[in-house]
Design a protein around this motif. Sequence first.
Motif, PDB file in Angstrom:
ATOM      1  N   GLN A 129       0.836  -1.194   0.000  1.00 13.17           N
ATOM      2  CA  GLN A 129       0.000   0.000   0.000  1.00 13.17           C
ATOM      3  C   GLN A 129       0.873   1.246   0.000  1.00 13.17           C
ATOM      4  O   GLN A 129       1.896   1.304   0.672  1.00 13.17           O
ATOM      5  N   PHE A 130       0.445   2.253  -0.761  1.00 14.89           N
ATOM      6  CA  PHE A 130       1.131   3.544  -0.769  1.00 14.89           C
ATOM      7  C   PHE A 130       0.892   4.274   0.537  1.00 14.89           C
ATOM      8  O   PHE A 130      -0.130   4.094   1.187  1.00 14.89           O
ATOM      9  N   ALA A 131       1.825   5.147   0.880  1.00 16.99           N
ATOM     10  CA  ALA A 131       1.605   6.129   1.944  1.00 16.99           C
ATOM     11  C   ALA A 131       0.731   7.206   1.313  1.00 16.99           C
ATOM     12  O   ALA A 131       1.216   8.143   0.702  1.00 16.99           O
ATOM     13  N   THR A 132      -0.588   7.045   1.402  1.00 14.20           N
ATOM     14  CA  THR A 132      -1.507   7.798   0.558  1.00 14.20           C
ATOM     15  C   THR A 132      -1.702   9.256   0.928  1.00 14.20           C
ATOM     16  O   THR A 132      -2.216  10.026   0.140  1.00 14.20           O
ATOM     17  N   GLY A 133      -1.347   9.663   2.114  1.00 11.96           N
ATOM     18  CA  GLY A 133      -1.510  11.068   2.470  1.00 11.96           C
ATOM     19  C   GLY A 133      -2.966  11.434   2.610  1.00 11.96           C
ATOM     20  O   GLY A 133      -3.704  10.808   3.350  1.00 11.96           O
ATOM     21  N   ASP A 134      -3.407  12.419   1.853  1.00 12.18           N
ATOM     22  CA  ASP A 134      -4.748  12.973   2.005  1.00 12.18           C
ATOM     23  C   ASP A 134      -5.737  12.500   0.946  1.00 12.18           C
ATOM     24  O   ASP A 134      -6.621  13.246   0.562  1.00 12.18           O
ATOM     25  N   LEU A 135      -5.617  11.293   0.463  1.00 12.80           N
ATOM     26  CA  LEU A 135      -6.550  10.808  -0.556  1.00 12.80           C
ATOM     27  C   LEU A 135      -7.952  10.674   0.019  1.00 12.80           C
ATOM     28  O   LEU A 135      -8.143  10.178   1.124  1.00 12.80           O
ATOM     29  N   TYR A 136      -8.929  11.134  -0.769  1.00 17.68           N
ATOM     30  CA  TYR A 136     -10.327  11.001  -0.392  1.00 17.68           C
ATOM     31  C   TYR A 136     -10.965   9.899  -1.242  1.00 17.68           C
ATOM     32  O   TYR A 136     -11.398   8.885  -0.737  1.00 17.68           O
ATOM     33  N   LYS A 137     -11.019  10.122  -2.546  1.00 16.65           N
ATOM     34  CA  LYS A 137     -11.524   9.118  -3.485  1.00 16.65           C
ATOM     35  C   LYS A 137     -10.574   9.065  -4.677  1.00 16.65           C
ATOM     36  O   LYS A 137     -10.808   9.719  -5.697  1.00 16.65           O
ATOM     37  N   PRO A 138      -9.493   8.284  -4.555  1.00 22.18           N
ATOM     38  CA  PRO A 138      -8.563   8.177  -5.688  1.00 22.18           C
ATOM     39  C   PRO A 138      -9.270   7.574  -6.893  1.00 22.18           C
ATOM     40  O   PRO A 138     -10.079   6.664  -6.743  1.00 22.18           O
ATOM     41  N   TYR A 139      -8.976   8.103  -8.060  1.00 16.29           N
ATOM     42  CA  TYR A 139      -9.682   7.649  -9.261  1.00 16.29           C
ATOM     43  C   TYR A 139      -8.695   7.269 -10.351  1.00 16.29           C
ATOM     44  O   TYR A 139      -8.429   6.113 -10.575  1.00 16.29           O
ATOM     45  N   GLY A 140      -8.154   8.263 -11.024  1.00 13.88           N
ATOM     46  CA  GLY A 140      -7.248   7.984 -12.139  1.00 13.88           C
ATOM     47  C   GLY A 140      -5.864   7.626 -11.657  1.00 13.88           C
ATOM     48  O   GLY A 140      -5.452   8.004 -10.559  1.00 13.88           O
ATOM     49  N   ILE A 141      -5.148   6.887 -12.500  1.00 16.08           N
ATOM     50  CA  ILE A 141      -3.779   6.505 -12.171  1.00 16.08           C
ATOM     51  C   ILE A 141      -2.983   6.406 -13.466  1.00 16.08           C
ATOM     52  O   ILE A 141      -3.500   5.968 -14.491  1.00 16.08           O
ATOM     53  N   ALA A 142      -1.745   6.885 -13.429  1.00 18.33           N
ATOM     54  CA  ALA A 142      -0.844   6.807 -14.579  1.00 18.33           C
ATOM     55  C   ALA A 142       0.562   6.558 -14.054  1.00 18.33           C
ATOM     56  O   ALA A 142       0.938   7.096 -13.018  1.00 18.33           O
ATOM     57  N   VAL A 143       1.320   5.770 -14.778  1.00 23.46           N
ATOM     58  CA  VAL A 143       2.684   5.434 -14.381  1.00 23.46           C
ATOM     59  C   VAL A 143       3.657   5.940 -15.433  1.00 23.46           C
ATOM     60  O   VAL A 143       3.427   5.776 -16.635  1.00 23.46           O
ATOM     61  N   ASP A 144       4.724   6.571 -14.966  1.00 22.07           N
ATOM     62  CA  ASP A 144       5.828   6.975 -15.827  1.00 22.07           C
ATOM     63  C   ASP A 144       7.066   6.218 -15.354  1.00 22.07           C
ATOM     64  O   ASP A 144       7.803   6.692 -14.503  1.00 22.07           O
ATOM     65  N   PRO A 145       7.301   5.004 -15.887  1.00 22.49           N
ATOM     66  CA  PRO A 145       8.416   4.199 -15.400  1.00 22.49           C
ATOM     67  C   PRO A 145       9.782   4.799 -15.711  1.00 22.49           C
ATOM     68  O   PRO A 145      10.741   4.559 -14.985  1.00 22.49           O
ATOM     69  N   GLU A 146       9.888   5.590 -16.762  1.00 25.75           N
ATOM     70  CA  GLU A 146      11.175   6.177 -17.126  1.00 25.75           C
ATOM     71  C   GLU A 146      11.665   7.158 -16.072  1.00 25.75           C
ATOM     72  O   GLU A 146      12.855   7.243 -15.805  1.00 25.75           O
ATOM     73  N   ASN A 147      10.748   7.921 -15.462  1.00 28.74           N
ATOM     74  CA  ASN A 147      11.124   8.878 -14.419  1.00 28.74           C
ATOM     75  C   ASN A 147      10.828   8.356 -13.023  1.00 28.74           C
ATOM     76  O   ASN A 147      11.140   9.014 -12.041  1.00 28.74           O
TER      77      ASN A 147
END
Length: 133
Positions: free
Chosen positions: A48-66
Amino acid sequence: MKKFVILTSLFLMSILLFGQIEKWMYITDRNDGIVKYINMDDPSSIMQFATGDLYKPYGIAVDPENGYVFVSDTDGFIFRYNLDGTEVITILNVAANPLVDAPYGLMVLDGKLYWGREGGIGRCNFDGSEAEL
């Protein structure tokens, strides 16, 4: 060559798969307000991520190069994490930038982060600068 497939809104979760040497799956869970990631070579290892202040996470995108994972929250935020879920940074929020509004889908393309929202598609740099609709 990196490959990824995006599946969204599956049982109130958004799922993103991408493969390099290892296979990883990233999941936003709107019911619990968390982000998880799983090494598909060992599906029992759910982290699990250290999610911080997430309320309703929706979209997700990964940039593996960075080495970034971007997560949108329907409460008007876009966060950036390291691939392992550490170092959460709020890169955009509706209070400081009304262009964000309620961001849903996310996509990384040509060094920019794009997000979908009612009324259009926005984009910005990975640190949230130069946001535009």
